[in-house]
Design a protein around this motif. Structure first.
Motif, PDB file in Angstrom:
ATOM      1  N   PRO A 113      -3.924  -0.351   5.758  1.00  0.00           N
ATOM      2  CA  PRO A 113      -3.481  -0.754   4.432  1.00  0.00           C
ATOM      3  C   PRO A 113      -4.675  -1.146   3.566  1.00  0.00           C
ATOM      4  O   PRO A 113      -5.788  -1.319   4.064  1.00  0.00           O
ATOM      5  CB  PRO A 113      -2.598  -1.972   4.716  1.00  0.00           C
ATOM      6  CG  PRO A 113      -3.277  -2.616   5.892  1.00  0.00           C
ATOM      7  CD  PRO A 113      -3.760  -1.467   6.739  1.00  0.00           C
ATOM      8  N   MET A 114      -4.413  -1.293   2.284  1.00  0.00           N
ATOM      9  CA  MET A 114      -5.447  -1.736   1.363  1.00  0.00           C
ATOM     10  C   MET A 114      -5.390  -3.253   1.206  1.00  0.00           C
ATOM     11  O   MET A 114      -4.377  -3.885   1.500  1.00  0.00           O
ATOM     12  CB  MET A 114      -5.280  -1.044   0.018  1.00  0.00           C
ATOM     13  CG  MET A 114      -5.527   0.457   0.086  1.00  0.00           C
ATOM     14  SD  MET A 114      -5.216   1.300  -1.462  1.00  0.00           S
ATOM     15  CE  MET A 114      -6.448   0.517  -2.518  1.00  0.00           C
ATOM     16  N   THR A 133       0.831  -1.209   0.000  1.00  0.00           N
ATOM     17  CA  THR A 133       0.000   0.000   0.000  1.00  0.00           C
ATOM     18  C   THR A 133       0.861   1.253   0.000  1.00  0.00           C
ATOM     19  O   THR A 133       0.528   2.252  -0.653  1.00  0.00           O
ATOM     20  CB  THR A 133      -0.951   0.004   1.209  1.00  0.00           C
ATOM     21  OG1 THR A 133      -1.773  -1.160   1.174  1.00  0.00           O
ATOM     22  CG2 THR A 133      -1.852   1.236   1.184  1.00  0.00           C
ATOM     23  N   LEU A 193      -0.912  -3.830  -5.898  1.00  0.00           N
ATOM     24  CA  LEU A 193      -1.557  -4.509  -4.777  1.00  0.00           C
ATOM     25  C   LEU A 193      -1.960  -5.938  -5.132  1.00  0.00           C
ATOM     26  O   LEU A 193      -2.583  -6.626  -4.327  1.00  0.00           O
ATOM     27  CB  LEU A 193      -2.805  -3.731  -4.352  1.00  0.00           C
ATOM     28  CG  LEU A 193      -2.582  -2.285  -3.916  1.00  0.00           C
ATOM     29  CD1 LEU A 193      -3.906  -1.542  -3.860  1.00  0.00           C
ATOM     30  CD2 LEU A 193      -1.868  -2.237  -2.565  1.00  0.00           C
TER      31      LEU A 193
END
Length: 245
Positions: free
Chosen positions: A205-206, A10, A58
């Motif tokens: 975070p993603m 991220t 990601l």
């Protein structure tokens, strides 16, 4: 372990995402003010492409499924479920030939490099969701613009994003206005899956390693439906039937 990796990826994603927005802002300005609207559209298309490539950091993959013909040069209303801000770029990129325009909340029209500029100058409409006296006339004018220019409107009738993929009931007022103001439209139900997982932990975070799926359903000629309530029910059912939970 996955979340630790997510923090690292991220952080890298954020750098490239911000860089993309900053780089494309002056490109958009130049295209719009010097080269014209066609050049501006091309710059916005490629902005979406590179935003999607940023999400590849990601581990995000995209699958776009469309076995139907969406006519060009004809008013179109794309009706989709809404899972995250990451719904926008793939819709704009994969459907770039029909140049989708969005209904967006007013707050996004300022302060975000590239994104705010495109919302203000690219033909989308900004509404104050807390002020019907502003929002309803703006939607009507937007519908008239789509009908006149034979453009494409995108609407998320759920009104807000689903945080877990579960579809929310349609808030039909906005869609009803578009149906009324774009009587010659082709309506395209559109299902989005798994984009919510990009934000399953929040903004940071993603989520990592997700497979975002976008599915175009059979287009519907608005003029063939006299009962608009039944039409909206059919659209909602079609979209929901393809949502993966």
């Amino acid at each position: 372990m996955e979340k630790i990796i997510a923090y690292i990826l991220t952080s890298i994603y954020a750098v490239f995402f911000l860089l993309t927005l900053v780089v494309f802002h002056p490109i958009q300005w130049f295209c719009f003010n010097v080269l014209g609207r066609k050049a501006h559209k091309i710059s916005v298309d490629w902005l979406q492409f590179f935003i999607m490539r940023c999400t590849n950091i990601l581990g995000t993959r995209y699958t776009f499924t469309n076995t139907h013909d969406i006519p060009k040069g004809h008013p179109v209303i794309i009706v989709a479920n809404h899972q995250s801000m990451y719904d926008i770029s793939p819709i704009m990129w994969y459907l770039r030939e029909i140049n989708p325009k969005f209904i967006s909340k007013q707050e996004l029209g300022r302060g975000i490099p590239s994104v705010s500029y495109n919302l203000r100058h690219g033909g989308s409409v900004l509404i104050d969701r807390k002020n019907p006296r502003q929002a309803l006339p703006a939607l009507m004018k937007f519908g008239e613009y789509i009908e006149e220019t034979k453009g494409t409107a995108v609407i998320f009738p759920e009104g807000t994003r689903s945080k877990n993929g579960q579809p929310k009931p349609f808030q039909t007022k906005g869609l009803e206005i578009l149906i009324k103001k774009i009587p010659s439209a082709i309506i395209v139900p559109f299902t989005i899956n798994n984009s919510w997982k990009l934000l399953k932990y929040g903004k940071f975070p993603m989520g990592i390693g997700n497979h975002v799926k976008l599915t175009v359903h059979n287009p519907i000629k608005l003029a063939t439906f006299e009962n608009k309530s039944k039409l909206i029910e059919q659209i909602e059912s079609t979209i929901a039937s393809a949502i993966e939970l």
